[in-house]
Scaffold this motif. Structure first.
Motif, PDB file in Angstrom:
ATOM      1  N   LEU A 275       0.834  -1.203   0.000  1.00 14.42           N
ATOM      2  CA  LEU A 275       0.000   0.000   0.000  1.00 14.42           C
ATOM      3  C   LEU A 275       0.868   1.253   0.000  1.00 14.42           C
ATOM      4  CD1 LEU A 275      -2.905   1.169   0.195  1.00 14.42           C
ATOM      5  CD2 LEU A 275      -2.582   1.194   2.679  1.00 14.42           C
ATOM      6  N   ARG A 276       1.900   1.247   0.853  1.00 17.27           N
ATOM      7  CA  ARG A 276       2.814   2.404   0.899  1.00 17.27           C
ATOM      8  C   ARG A 276       3.432   2.656  -0.468  1.00 17.27           C
ATOM      9  NH1 ARG A 276       7.530   2.539  -0.013  1.00 17.27           N
ATOM     10  NH2 ARG A 276       7.751   0.289   0.144  1.00 17.27           N
ATOM     11  N   SER A 301      -9.609  -1.934  -1.599  1.00 16.55           N
ATOM     12  CA  SER A 301     -10.690  -1.020  -1.974  1.00 16.55           C
ATOM     13  C   SER A 301     -10.909   0.067  -0.921  1.00 16.55           C
ATOM     14  CB  SER A 301     -11.978  -1.805  -2.232  1.00 16.55           C
ATOM     15  OG  SER A 301     -13.020  -0.938  -2.613  1.00 16.55           O
ATOM     16  N   PRO A 302     -11.077  -0.282   0.370  1.00 16.71           N
ATOM     17  CA  PRO A 302     -11.277   0.785   1.366  1.00 16.71           C
ATOM     18  C   PRO A 302     -10.038   1.662   1.579  1.00 16.71           C
ATOM     19  CG  PRO A 302     -11.204  -1.373   2.440  1.00 16.71           C
ATOM     20  CD  PRO A 302     -11.283  -1.622   0.978  1.00 16.71           C
ATOM     21  N   GLU A 303      -8.850   1.074   1.530  1.00 15.92           N
ATOM     22  CA  GLU A 303      -7.648   1.873   1.779  1.00 15.92           C
ATOM     23  C   GLU A 303      -7.375   2.850   0.632  1.00 15.92           C
ATOM     24  OE1 GLU A 303      -5.757   2.215   4.460  1.00 15.92           O
ATOM     25  OE2 GLU A 303      -7.115   0.863   5.519  1.00 15.92           O
ATOM     26  N   LEU A 304      -7.517   2.382  -0.606  1.00 13.14           N
ATOM     27  CA  LEU A 304      -7.279   3.283  -1.737  1.00 13.14           C
ATOM     28  C   LEU A 304      -8.412   4.292  -1.895  1.00 13.14           C
ATOM     29  CD1 LEU A 304      -5.621   0.824  -4.276  1.00 13.14           C
ATOM     30  CD2 LEU A 304      -4.567   2.806  -3.191  1.00 13.14           C
ATOM     31  N   ASP A 305      -9.608   3.932  -1.403  1.00 12.02           N
ATOM     32  CA  ASP A 305     -10.710   4.886  -1.376  1.00 12.02           C
ATOM     33  C   ASP A 305     -10.329   6.128  -0.557  1.00 12.02           C
ATOM     34  OD1 ASP A 305     -13.668   5.620  -1.700  1.00 12.02           O
ATOM     35  OD2 ASP A 305     -13.464   5.553   0.480  1.00 12.02           O
ATOM     36  N   LYS A 306      -9.595   5.915   0.538  1.00 11.15           N
ATOM     37  CA  LYS A 306      -9.155   7.040   1.373  1.00 11.15           C
ATOM     38  C   LYS A 306      -8.232   7.985   0.610  1.00 11.15           C
ATOM     39  CE  LYS A 306      -9.153   4.105   5.516  1.00 11.15           C
ATOM     40  NZ  LYS A 306      -8.265   3.448   6.522  1.00 11.15           N
ATOM     41  N   HIS A 307      -7.575   7.443  -0.415  1.00 10.09           N
ATOM     42  CA  HIS A 307      -6.644   8.255  -1.205  1.00 10.09           C
ATOM     43  C   HIS A 307      -7.280   8.749  -2.510  1.00 10.09           C
ATOM     44  CE1 HIS A 307      -3.090   7.502   1.317  1.00 10.09           C
ATOM     45  NE2 HIS A 307      -3.653   6.333   1.547  1.00 10.09           N
ATOM     46  N   LEU A 312     -12.572  -1.074  -9.227  1.00 11.48           N
ATOM     47  CA  LEU A 312     -13.294  -2.067 -10.017  1.00 11.48           C
ATOM     48  C   LEU A 312     -12.510  -3.374  -9.930  1.00 11.48           C
ATOM     49  CD1 LEU A 312     -13.876   0.258 -13.068  1.00 11.48           C
ATOM     50  CD2 LEU A 312     -15.701  -0.616 -11.610  1.00 11.48           C
ATOM     51  N   PHE A 313     -13.222  -4.501  -9.924  1.00 15.33           N
ATOM     52  CA  PHE A 313     -12.542  -5.770  -9.705  1.00 15.33           C
ATOM     53  C   PHE A 313     -13.177  -6.854 -10.565  1.00 15.33           C
ATOM     54  CE2 PHE A 313     -12.015  -9.701  -7.001  1.00 15.33           C
ATOM     55  CZ  PHE A 313     -10.631  -9.791  -7.103  1.00 15.33           C
ATOM     56  N   LYS A 314     -12.338  -7.711 -11.107  1.00 12.51           N
ATOM     57  CA  LYS A 314     -12.818  -8.906 -11.809  1.00 12.51           C
ATOM     58  C   LYS A 314     -12.082 -10.114 -11.253  1.00 12.51           C
ATOM     59  CE  LYS A 314     -14.701 -11.810 -14.581  1.00 12.51           C
ATOM     60  NZ  LYS A 314     -16.049 -12.316 -14.187  1.00 12.51           N
ATOM     61  N   ARG A 315     -12.846 -10.958 -10.558  1.00 11.71           N
ATOM     62  CA  ARG A 315     -12.259 -12.163  -9.970  1.00 11.71           C
ATOM     63  C   ARG A 315     -12.084 -13.227 -11.046  1.00 11.71           C
ATOM     64  NH1 ARG A 315     -15.366 -15.225  -5.125  1.00 11.71           N
ATOM     65  NH2 ARG A 315     -16.548 -16.095  -6.862  1.00 11.71           N
ATOM     66  N   LYS A 316     -11.024 -14.008 -10.916  1.00  9.49           N
ATOM     67  CA  LYS A 316     -10.853 -15.139 -11.820  1.00  9.49           C
ATOM     68  C   LYS A 316     -12.039 -16.083 -11.679  1.00  9.49           C
ATOM     69  CE  LYS A 316      -5.793 -15.533 -12.085  1.00  9.49           C
ATOM     70  NZ  LYS A 316      -4.632 -16.358 -11.635  1.00  9.49           N
ATOM     71  N   THR A 317     -12.324 -16.822 -12.743  1.00 13.76           N
ATOM     72  CA  THR A 317     -13.356 -17.842 -12.659  1.00 13.76           C
ATOM     73  C   THR A 317     -12.801 -19.025 -11.856  1.00 13.76           C
ATOM     74  OG1 THR A 317     -12.622 -18.427 -14.887  1.00 13.76           O
ATOM     75  CG2 THR A 317     -14.668 -17.196 -14.703  1.00 13.76           C
ATOM     76  N   SER A 318     -13.659 -19.983 -11.522  1.00 10.58           N
ATOM     77  CA  SER A 318     -13.233 -20.993 -10.549  1.00 10.58           C
ATOM     78  C   SER A 318     -13.493 -22.425 -10.987  1.00 10.58           C
ATOM     79  CB  SER A 318     -13.933 -20.740  -9.207  1.00 10.58           C
ATOM     80  OG  SER A 318     -15.340 -20.712  -9.380  1.00 10.58           O
ATOM     81  N   PHE A 334      -8.028   0.654 -10.410  1.00 12.24           N
ATOM     82  CA  PHE A 334      -8.404   1.821  -9.610  1.00 12.24           C
ATOM     83  C   PHE A 334      -8.120   3.078 -10.430  1.00 12.24           C
ATOM     84  CE2 PHE A 334      -6.910  -1.595  -6.943  1.00 12.24           C
ATOM     85  CZ  PHE A 334      -7.801  -1.652  -5.888  1.00 12.24           C
ATOM     86  N   PHE A 335      -8.943   4.106 -10.243  1.00  3.62           N
ATOM     87  CA  PHE A 335      -8.667   5.390 -10.907  1.00  3.62           C
ATOM     88  C   PHE A 335      -9.040   6.525  -9.963  1.00  3.62           C
ATOM     89  CE2 PHE A 335     -12.946   4.117 -12.101  1.00  3.62           C
ATOM     90  CZ  PHE A 335     -13.690   5.271 -11.910  1.00  3.62           C
ATOM     91  N   ARG A 336      -8.319   7.619 -10.108  1.00  2.00           N
ATOM     92  CA  ARG A 336      -8.548   8.781  -9.245  1.00  2.00           C
ATOM     93  C   ARG A 336      -9.842   9.474  -9.659  1.00  2.00           C
ATOM     94  NH1 ARG A 336      -3.712  10.075  -6.421  1.00  2.00           N
ATOM     95  NH2 ARG A 336      -4.704  11.998  -5.756  1.00  2.00           N
ATOM     96  N   ARG A 337     -10.732   9.676  -8.712  1.00  5.26           N
ATOM     97  CA  ARG A 337     -12.027  10.288  -9.018  1.00  5.26           C
ATOM     98  C   ARG A 337     -11.892  11.727  -9.510  1.00  5.26           C
ATOM     99  NH1 ARG A 337     -12.754   8.253  -4.004  1.00  5.26           N
ATOM    100  NH2 ARG A 337     -13.925   6.304  -3.792  1.00  5.26           N
ATOM    101  N   ASP A 338     -10.831  12.407  -9.048  1.00  5.79           N
ATOM    102  CA  ASP A 338     -10.681  13.799  -9.476  1.00  5.79           C
ATOM    103  C   ASP A 338     -10.093  13.912 -10.872  1.00  5.79           C
ATOM    104  OD1 ASP A 338      -8.206  12.830  -8.724  1.00  5.79           O
ATOM    105  OD2 ASP A 338      -7.521  14.718  -7.841  1.00  5.79           O
ATOM    106  N   ARG A 339      -9.652  12.776 -11.466  1.00  3.51           N
ATOM    107  CA  ARG A 339      -9.037  12.804 -12.792  1.00  3.51           C
ATOM    108  C   ARG A 339      -9.883  12.117 -13.861  1.00  3.51           C
ATOM    109  NH1 ARG A 339      -5.220  15.704 -14.410  1.00  3.51           N
ATOM    110  NH2 ARG A 339      -3.764  14.154 -15.186  1.00  3.51           N
TER     111      ARG A 339
END
Length: 588
Positions: A275-276, A301-307, A312-318, A334-339
């Motif tokens: 994360l750092r 998702s929650p940690e990068l939301d703070k930044h 968006l996520f796509k899990r592998k099939t199983s 992930f993308f910056r909401r301000d950009r």
């Protein structure tokens, strides 16, 4: 009566910034067992000592006086033994050389400590008499005690200070060099008295989180894909894209990475370090691979939301995977909401494409065999974004600036080269359809598990595969025939090839980390058994130009820890990052 049966920590080496959560097993009055959080906790810390700068879990026994004289941060001057200092000298001397350069520029100190070669641990550069009782202004916190005296406790000659009263504790820089003591006890709710014995855990000394030298963005603008200067046409607005396989926790095993300390391989440590690193790049778009479902939901998702990032996520099939659904990994973008703002998402499941392909081409009797070969759970996540920054030129007033970003992780098995190539071709054909529906720049990021010069890389970079390629010889299902169909019309170029082009003055150091035969990095994946390039950022060269690139890492600097992952870098891959500028579009 409720009692505590067992308490243990996931790692006995505490690291600054990494949350410690002990596992507590309880016996309930009805004799059943559980881990419900009802006991009372206390965390205490002992006195501080110096720790080794190379082996942070070891106590220091000597100090480099050259560092002290050069005013190098004192933490870097400590070593646990003469052998440790001697072994580290090749990298340690760089600190001295940098300090000497700064001194020479300032001209206000002599440089006798930095001349010549290091010969032995007693050559005047080392104070070998450091002891834990030796006073040092660098190891104390001044006259005031670190914690209030009211909560200090002396046992057997050691003084303990209370630093917390909850189940979790995150060591800080003030804890470096301390041993932590966790106490867990059942307390009567009415009398507030302890029931039964107190369970106690002692950790190793708290170590600082390793801090790798930051990687810089290197400007490469002004060169087109043939290596010629651009004609000066510039549009406004640049953005950065990061691609990074972060190594899933399920794959980060001690068996595979036995050279990496177990504490540095643990998920509580790696997630904070990753994360750092990711946040530090400040990328506008982040494409991660090998992100476990539970880690995406509970952490990234929650940690990068703070930044400021939307996720968006796509899990592998199983179909193939046999473990827990929560540990299935996938691709996260992930993308910056301000950009940027989100316009559309496409999910590519190669298993579905395999089913369609076998239905159309393979006789019924061979369908099971074909699916066994093709079905590998790999996916791609394609996201269309709209830029919020300006890209308006005279030729496109008010036009929306869209960007299409593909994020994928291609099958890893080296004996399934036909499947790798088919997956890449399938993805590119899907991107072609998107490109045909809109005049839109393309970015294709990910771990392709394919080295430069391989057929999948050639298809991406050249738009076709050599019909004589040896990789086409293994095609038991006939999915690659005829070879002439293995093409695409997207004008894709590898972003990092900008480092290798002619005319880039002053970039010799970075070109040395490139393979001149392929114009790709020498490596993006470095383990004890393999080193090579598997990760790429491709872009459509008719609509984007590369402005700058994140510098590549040097193999020698990584080999001091044997390979990746290491305490400094928490994946076996390195991150790639490119800054792009949207070209002003020419009317057709």
């Amino acid at each position: 009566m409720l009692s505590v049966l067992r308490v243990h920590l996931p790692s006995d080496i505490p690291i600054v910034g990494c949350e410690l959560v002990p596992y507590v097993l309880l016996r309930r009055p009805d004799k059943s067992h559980g881990s419900d959080d009802v006991p009372e906790y206390r965390i205490q810390s002992d006195r501080k000592v110096a720790i080794c700068s190379v082996h942070p879990s070891e106590q220091a026994t000597l100090q480099c006086l050259g560092c002290v004289k050069a005013k190098i941060p004192v933490a870097k001057s400590y070593h646990c033994s003469p052998k440790c200092f001697s072994d580290a000298w090749q990298h340690h001397r760089v600190l001295h050389e940098r300090a000497a350069s700064a001194v020479n520029e300032n001209g206000n100190e002599d440089d006798e400590m930095f001349g010549g070669r290091y010969n032995n641990a007693a050559a005047g550069a080392v104070n070998a008499t450091l002891t834990t009782s030796q006073p040092s202004t660098n190891l104390t916190n001044g006259a005031a005690p670190l914690y209030p005296a009211a909560v200090a406790q002396r046992n057997g000659g050691e003084t303990w200070f209370e630093v917390g009263r909850s189940k979790t504790y995150t060591p800080t820089a003030d804890d470096i060099g301390h041993v932590l003591k966790f106490e867990c006890a059942v307390v009567d709710a009415e009398t507030k008295l302890t029931v039964g014995h107190v369970n106690t855990l002692l950790t190793s000394r708290v170590i600082p989180a390793p801090s790798p030298t930051p990687r810089k963005l290197i400007p490469v603008s002004g060169v087109d894909v043939q290596g010629h200067m651009e004609d000066g046409r510039i549009s406004s607005g640049t953005f950065t894209v990061l691609s990074y396989n972060i190594l899933s926790d399920a794959s980060a095993t001690n068996e595979l990475y036995s050279y990496c300390p177990s504490w540095a391989l643990s998920w509580p440590y790696r997630r904070q370090n990753l994360l750092r690193e990711i946040v530090g790049y400040r990328a506008d778009i982040v494409c991660l691979q090998e992100v476990q479902s539970d880690h995406f939901e509970e952490f990234f998702s929650p940690e990068l939301d703070k930044h400021g990032y939307q996720a968006l996520f796509k899990r592998k099939t199983s179909e193939v995977f046999s473990g827990s659904a929560q540990t299935i990994d996938g691709c996260a973008t992930f993308f910056r909401r301000d950009r940027f703002s989100h316009v559309k998402k496409y999910e590519v499941e190669f298993n579905k494409a395999a089913q369609s392909l076998t239905d159309a081409l393979v006789p019924s009797a061979q369908k099971k065999t074909a699916l066994n070969r093709l079905v590998k759970d790999n996916v791609a996540l394609i996201v269309v974004l709209e830029a919020k920054f300006s890209n308006q030129g005279v030729d496109n007033p008010g036009k929306r600036q869209l960007v299409c970003v593909a994020n994928t992780h291609v099958n890893v098995h080296q004996d399934l080269k036909d499947v790798k190539l088919w997956q890449v071709h399938t993805l590119l054909k899907g991107l072609e359809k998107i490109a045909a529906s809109a005049d839109i720049p393309m970015l294709v990021c990910g771990d392709f598990n394919s080295v430069p010069g391989s057929a999948p890389h050639a298809l991406l970079a050249m738009g076709k595969v050599d019909p004589m390629s040896s990789e086409l010889a293994v095609d038991p299902l006939g999915i690659l025939r005829p070879a002439t169909k293995l093409t695409h019309a997207l004008p894709l170029v590898s972003a990092y090839s900008s480092f290798a082009r002619v005319g880039l003055g002053g970039l010799e150091q970075h070109r040395r980390r490139m393979d001149p035969a392929t114009n790709e990095p020498l490596f993006t994946n470095c383990t004890r058994d393999f080193i090579g390039t598997l990760d790429y950022i491709f872009y459509s060269a008719d609509s984007l130009t590369v402005e700058s690139l994140l510098e590549l890492l040097d193999e020698d600097s990584l080999r001091k820890d044997t390979a990746l992952p290491s305490p400094e870098w928490s994946s076996d891959h390195i991150a790639l990052l490119a800054e792009f500028r949207c070209k002003a579009r020419i009317r057709r």
